[in-house]
Design a protein around this motif. Structure first.
Motif, mmCIF file in Angstrom:
data_model
loop_
_atom_site.group_PDB
_atom_site.id
_atom_site.type_symbol
_atom_site.label_atom_id
_atom_site.label_comp_id
_atom_site.label_asym_id
_atom_site.label_seq_id
_atom_site.Cartn_x
_atom_site.Cartn_y
_atom_site.Cartn_z
ATOM 1 N N ILE A 237 0.837 -1.205 0.000
ATOM 2 C CA ILE A 237 0.000 0.000 0.000
ATOM 3 C C ILE A 237 0.872 1.254 0.000
ATOM 4 C CG2 ILE A 237 -1.603 1.334 1.430
ATOM 5 C CD1 ILE A 237 -2.832 -1.373 2.267
ATOM 6 N N VAL A 238 1.879 1.279 0.870
ATOM 7 C CA VAL A 238 2.764 2.449 0.916
ATOM 8 C C VAL A 238 3.498 2.609 -0.405
ATOM 9 C CG1 VAL A 238 4.731 3.502 2.110
ATOM 10 C CG2 VAL A 238 3.016 2.231 3.414
ATOM 11 N N ALA A 239 3.906 1.457 -1.004
ATOM 12 C CA ALA A 239 4.648 1.505 -2.258
ATOM 13 C C ALA A 239 3.804 2.035 -3.414
ATOM 14 C CB ALA A 239 5.166 0.114 -2.603
ATOM 15 N N VAL A 240 2.491 1.932 -3.322
ATOM 16 C CA VAL A 240 1.617 2.487 -4.356
ATOM 17 C C VAL A 240 1.357 3.973 -4.105
ATOM 18 C CG1 VAL A 240 -0.711 2.412 -5.323
ATOM 19 C CG2 VAL A 240 0.539 0.290 -4.900
ATOM 20 N N ILE A 241 1.005 4.303 -2.853
ATOM 21 C CA ILE A 241 0.591 5.673 -2.558
ATOM 22 C C ILE A 241 1.762 6.650 -2.621
ATOM 23 C CG2 ILE A 241 -0.351 7.156 -0.735
ATOM 24 C CD1 ILE A 241 -2.053 4.794 0.146
ATOM 25 N N ALA A 242 2.904 6.287 -2.009
ATOM 26 C CA ALA A 242 4.013 7.237 -1.907
ATOM 27 C C ALA A 242 4.537 7.676 -3.278
ATOM 28 C CB ALA A 242 5.125 6.633 -1.056
ATOM 29 N N PRO A 243 4.864 6.740 -4.215
ATOM 30 C CA PRO A 243 5.370 7.198 -5.509
ATOM 31 C C PRO A 243 4.326 7.989 -6.312
ATOM 32 C CG PRO A 243 5.951 4.904 -5.134
ATOM 33 C CD PRO A 243 4.961 5.282 -4.092
ATOM 34 N N VAL A 244 3.040 7.539 -6.255
ATOM 35 C CA VAL A 244 2.000 8.218 -7.037
ATOM 36 C C VAL A 244 1.823 9.662 -6.549
ATOM 37 C CG1 VAL A 244 -0.463 8.255 -7.558
ATOM 38 C CG2 VAL A 244 0.818 6.111 -7.702
ATOM 39 N N MET A 245 1.737 9.829 -5.242
ATOM 40 C CA MET A 245 1.565 11.172 -4.702
ATOM 41 C C MET A 245 2.782 12.040 -4.981
ATOM 42 S SD MET A 245 -1.475 11.035 -3.622
ATOM 43 C CE MET A 245 -1.519 12.671 -2.916
ATOM 44 N N THR A 246 3.958 11.427 -4.933
ATOM 45 C CA THR A 246 5.178 12.202 -5.213
ATOM 46 C C THR A 246 5.217 12.635 -6.662
ATOM 47 O OG1 THR A 246 6.354 10.998 -3.474
ATOM 48 C CG2 THR A 246 7.682 12.151 -5.100
ATOM 49 N N VAL A 247 4.871 11.725 -7.583
ATOM 50 C CA VAL A 247 4.842 12.067 -9.002
ATOM 51 C C VAL A 247 3.826 13.178 -9.269
ATOM 52 C CG1 VAL A 247 4.213 11.190 -11.284
ATOM 53 C CG2 VAL A 247 5.707 9.852 -9.798
ATOM 54 N N MET A 248 2.730 13.176 -8.489
ATOM 55 C CA MET A 248 1.679 14.198 -8.681
ATOM 56 C C MET A 248 2.034 15.525 -8.011
ATOM 57 S SD MET A 248 -1.671 11.751 -8.130
ATOM 58 C CE MET A 248 -2.813 13.139 -8.271
ATOM 59 N N GLY A 249 3.210 15.605 -7.404
ATOM 60 C CA GLY A 249 3.662 16.868 -6.826
ATOM 61 C C GLY A 249 3.296 17.068 -5.387
ATOM 62 N N SER A 259 15.936 16.935 -6.866
ATOM 63 C CA SER A 259 15.653 16.602 -8.253
ATOM 64 C C SER A 259 14.829 15.319 -8.314
ATOM 65 C CB SER A 259 16.956 16.412 -9.023
ATOM 66 O OG SER A 259 17.646 15.270 -8.545
ATOM 67 N N ALA A 260 14.293 15.046 -9.498
ATOM 68 C CA ALA A 260 13.488 13.828 -9.670
ATOM 69 C C ALA A 260 14.304 12.586 -9.384
ATOM 70 C CB ALA A 260 12.904 13.795 -11.082
ATOM 71 N N VAL A 261 15.562 12.585 -9.809
ATOM 72 C CA VAL A 261 16.426 11.412 -9.568
ATOM 73 C C VAL A 261 16.639 11.228 -8.079
ATOM 74 C CG1 VAL A 261 18.722 10.460 -9.931
ATOM 75 C CG2 VAL A 261 17.554 11.619 -11.802
ATOM 76 N N GLU A 262 16.917 12.348 -7.363
ATOM 77 C CA GLU A 262 17.149 12.255 -5.927
ATOM 78 C C GLU A 262 15.885 11.800 -5.205
ATOM 79 O OE1 GLU A 262 18.412 16.250 -5.321
ATOM 80 O OE2 GLU A 262 20.552 15.719 -5.363
ATOM 81 N N GLN A 263 14.731 12.326 -5.654
ATOM 82 C CA GLN A 263 13.479 11.869 -5.033
ATOM 83 C C GLN A 263 13.261 10.377 -5.261
ATOM 84 O OE1 GLN A 263 10.319 14.273 -6.566
ATOM 85 N NE2 GLN A 263 10.768 16.048 -5.253
ATOM 86 N N SER A 264 13.589 9.926 -6.464
ATOM 87 C CA SER A 264 13.414 8.502 -6.774
ATOM 88 C C SER A 264 14.281 7.633 -5.879
ATOM 89 C CB SER A 264 13.742 8.240 -8.246
ATOM 90 O OG SER A 264 13.665 6.862 -8.524
ATOM 91 N N PHE A 265 15.567 8.018 -5.757
ATOM 92 C CA PHE A 265 16.464 7.226 -4.910
ATOM 93 C C PHE A 265 16.015 7.264 -3.440
ATOM 94 C CE2 PHE A 265 19.822 7.557 -8.283
ATOM 95 C CZ PHE A 265 19.922 6.182 -8.497
ATOM 96 N N PHE A 266 15.538 8.444 -2.979
ATOM 97 C CA PHE A 266 15.082 8.552 -1.602
ATOM 98 C C PHE A 266 13.867 7.648 -1.368
ATOM 99 C CE2 PHE A 266 15.171 10.689 2.438
ATOM 100 C CZ PHE A 266 13.876 10.537 2.915
ATOM 101 N N LEU A 267 12.922 7.672 -2.335
ATOM 102 C CA LEU A 267 11.754 6.800 -2.206
ATOM 103 C C LEU A 267 12.143 5.328 -2.182
ATOM 104 C CD1 LEU A 267 8.814 8.236 -4.343
ATOM 105 C CD2 LEU A 267 8.810 7.672 -1.919
ATOM 106 N N GLN A 268 13.083 4.974 -3.054
ATOM 107 C CA GLN A 268 13.531 3.580 -3.084
ATOM 108 C C GLN A 268 14.133 3.169 -1.738
ATOM 109 O OE1 GLN A 268 16.150 3.773 -6.409
ATOM 110 N NE2 GLN A 268 14.557 3.346 -7.922
ATOM 111 N N PHE A 269 14.993 4.036 -1.183
ATOM 112 C CA PHE A 269 15.581 3.732 0.128
ATOM 113 C C PHE A 269 14.499 3.651 1.205
ATOM 114 C CE2 PHE A 269 18.795 3.542 3.271
ATOM 115 C CZ PHE A 269 18.347 4.302 4.354
#
Length: 731
Positions: A237-249, A259-269
């Motif tokens: 559930i967290v893995a669905v909501i967190a990236p979607v909300m982040t992509v939506m700003g 940056s988008a890359v840094e946000q992506s790596f942070f989300l992955q961690f």
């Protein structure tokens, strides 16, 4: 038509997995569309990994081909060049195939996430698969270290988070194995998962507070209540909501102006941290709860065994007060368990044995080693029973206490006392023999070889029935010997005179009145100064009384040995069935184990008891039950090999010692034994028909009689648990 249906069904699963892979991949690329779009997680890899782990053979190949086609199509649709699309597809297929192969090899194609071993093997397979896919992508597409790291992280997250969801769904939906979550209330599951979703939405819909720790709190709460299901579903559930909300700003990540890359790596961690925290916690929690349930089941089983045992089982506090007593106390001592609990059993020990029991008790409560003692205990009717009691100190939920097993050995003790009495009779007979020997009569004689004259003492004359002045010559003296002994005596005397050596013989003489006497004659030469033999001197002893005493003693010894043999037979033979008794069976087992260890030969042991024997006694009466026991004993004796020993351990429980038998031979004999018992009913006098359950164990190197009995006993309970009337070999 049948072949067409089979082919259609064989492609449903591969097609469904490939479609799911393609749809998920397309959705992931759509969510991250745009020039700065970075994929934080690739869930399609998790779907493909879980699906391939369930397939094999041509179905797996079909699934890989369909998924590859879907991958190429989705990437092309997203504007990825064809060479790069092909490279991405190869990497995705490699990682899924490697991961699925490892899951099948390590036997976790459908892992139980409530087991730490399955979780560790699953994580290892996913990690290796992600590394393999990253390597394949780097070789096929290139892109440098950052691209490789991003690929590794997205694929790893996709397989870590999505694959467990799919695998757990498969296990729950499968009607075969029972899921660990079947008993979880649906409302409880929905409530906790909605709580995780609500907390995650609250955290990632706002940009004012850094409260990204709150989803972890909700996730751990769901894991505590739901176990691995809460961990896997909550992380998903967290893995669905967190990236979607982040992509939506939205969300706290936008507060950092990364940056988008840094946000992506942070989300992955962040997601990896949630996964690495929740799933192991859920697995360990499930394992702890399973162990607690197993312990409760074990305690219930031990209580059941204690309640059904023919031995008296007691639990005693360290000050000797009974906390629990099994129902067998009624049959052994005549007391009820309620009368025994709260009492101090040592106060009912025979006064002459109390010091011995007290010393054994002190050793038992100060040492973890078991302590065994034999003594007399008061019965309810005022008599005393001989008990063999084993004490052992154990740790329980109530603290330290002593578990005691008391066995009634009154019959065995009576047989032992009978054997001791027979031995005393034999020793007394030997003492009488000594007295008879000391009371023997003696006379002396001398032959002068130079004058050829013979001298007899008066006792020798009386022995022969002659007057003192009527001494015969040597030839006449030899003529007094019994015709059957005369030639032997003459030869012995002649040789002694010729060679000047001593002699010693026993023979019969015939007195002048015709009465026979048994005599012992010993002679030695008299040697002159020149070494020549000048005379023979010796004694003759009337040993008739000794012979008569020996004959009487032999009769007494025979009687004593017969009494001892009878007593031993009583000790070694079960009175009801005529089989070997428990004492003889266990002694024979000890000898067989020692012989097998010396000779390196196989040895097997079978324990069997009659199924539902109590109902036979209850329904038909104890005489019918005794008839059944005798009939089973006869059937068992005829069914085994000539070298095997069948004995009765007690009640309806029997033992078979099988020297030289390996597992296959023992199973063959056991099966013949089982059939013979089942077919043994041949009339009303024989009792109702019965069956038997048999447990078999084979001796392993270094094994003992006790370990063999324990293994066979456990195999017996497996046979009973399997439905009875069966033979089971110990694992």
């Amino acid at each position: 038509m049948g072949n067409a249906v089979s082919i259609f069904r064989s492609v449903i699963a591969p097609t469904g997995i490939a479609v799911g892979y393609g749809v998920t991949a397309a959705l992931s690329l759509w969510l991250t569309r745009g020039p700065d779009g970075i994929v934080a997680m690739w869930p399609a890899s998790g779907i493909l990994l879980a699906g391939l782990a369930q397939l094999s053979g041509y179905r797996l190949l079909i699934c890989l081909l369909l998924a590859a086609a879907a991958s190429v199509a989705v990437n092309l649709q997203a504007g990825v060049p064809l060479p790069v699309s092909l490279g991405f597809t190869v990497a995705n297929m490699v990682e899924a195939a490697v991961g699925a192969a490892l899951l099948r090899r390590w036997r976790v194609a459908r892992p139980r996430f409530g087991r730490a071993r399955d979780v560790s093997r699953f994580c290892g397979a996913v990690l290796i698969a992600a590394l393999a896919g990253t390597g394949a992508m780097t070789v096929a597409v290139g892109g440098g270290a950052l691209a490789a790291l991003n690929w590794f992280a997205t694929v790893l997250l996709g397989m870590f988070i999505v694959a467990p969801l799919v695998l757990m769904s498969i296990r729950i939906a499968d009607p075969g194995p029972r899921s660990i979550h079947d008993d979880t209330a649906r409302l409880t599951v929905m409530t906790h998962l909605l709580m995780v979703a609500a907390v995650t939405l609250i955290v990632f819909v706002q940009q004012r507070f850094q409260i990204m720790f709150l989803p972890l709190v909700a996730l751990l709460a769901a894991t505590w209540r739901l176990g691995p299901l809460g961990a896997v579903a909550g992380v998903g559930i967290v893995a669905v909501i967190a990236p979607v909300m982040t992509v939506m700003g939205h969300g706290p990540l936008w507060m950092t102006r990364q940056s988008a890359v840094e946000q992506s790596f942070f989300l992955q961690f962040y997601l990896l941290t949630l996964f690495a925290t929740a799933l192991p916690f859920g697995a360990l929690l499930a394992q702890q709860r399973r162990l607690a349930a197993d312990r409760a089941d074990s305690e219930r089983m031990h209580r059941l065994l204690a309640d059904s045992s023919t031995d008296v089982i007691l639990r005693l506090s360290l000050d000797g007060v009974a906390r629990y007593c099994s129902p067998a106390v009624t049959a052994v001592l005549g007391f009820t368990p309620e009368q025994t609990v709260g009492q101090t059993p040592i106060l009912m020990v025979h006064p002459d044995d109390r010091a011995l029991v007290d010393a054994a008790w002190q050793r038992a409560i100060t040492s973890p080693a078991p302590e065994t003692v034999t003594f007399r205990h008061l019965r309810a009717d005022g008599s005393h029973a001989w008990l063999e009691v084993a004490y052992r100190r154990v740790a329980t939920d109530m603290g330290e206490e002593v578990v005691a097993r008391a066995r009634d050995i009154s019959n065995r003790r009576a047989a032992e006392l009978a054997v001791q009495a027979s031995e005393r009779q034999m020793r007394e007979a030997n003492r009488l023999l000594g007295m008879a020997e000391r009371a023997a009569q003696l006379g002396h004689w001398r032959i002068d070889l130079t004058t050829a004259t013979l001298f007899w003492s008066p006792e020798v004359h009386r022995m022969h029935g002659l007057a003192v002045d009527a001494t015969p010559d040597l030839a006449g003296a030899i003529d007094f010997y019994h015709p059957d002994d005369r030639a032997r005596v003459a030869a012995i005397v002649a040789k002694a005179i010729e060679k000047g050596e001593p002699f010693d013989f026993e023979a019969r003489i015939v007195r002048t009145d015709g009465e026979q006497r048994h005599v012992l004659s010993r002679g030695q030469p008299e040697i002159a100064y020149d070494g020549t033999t000048t005379a023979m001197f010796g004694i003759v002893q009337n040993i008739s009384q000794r012979i008569e005493a020996e004959q009487a003693l032999e009769a007494a010894r025979a009687a004593a040995e017969a009494a001892a043999a009878h007593a031993m037979q009583l000790a070694d033979t079960d009175a009801l069935t005529g089989l070997a008794s428990r004492r003889r069976s266990l002694a024979q087992l000890d000898e067989a184990v020692a012989a097998a260890a010396r000779g390196g030969e196989p040895l097997a042991l079978a324990i069997f008891d009659i199924d539902h024997f109590k109902s036979v006694n209850d329904r038909f009466g104890h005489p019918a039950g005794d008839a059944v026991l005798r009939r089973v004993a006869r059937a068992a004796s005829h069914a085994v090999r000539p070298t095997d020993l069948v004995g009765r351990l007690g009640g309806e429980e029997f033992v078979v010692v099988l020297p030289g038998a390996n597992a296959a031979t023992a199973l063959t004999v056991a099966e013949a034994l089982r059939r013979a018992i089942a077919a043994s009913a041949d009339g009303v006098e024989a009792g109702p028909p019965v069956t038997a359950s048999i447990g078999i164990a084979t001796l392993v190197p270094g094994g003992s009689a006790a370990s063999l009995l324990g293994e066979a006993d456990r195999a017996l309970y497996e046979a009973k648990n399997a439905g009875r009337n069966a033979a089971r070999l110990a694992a």
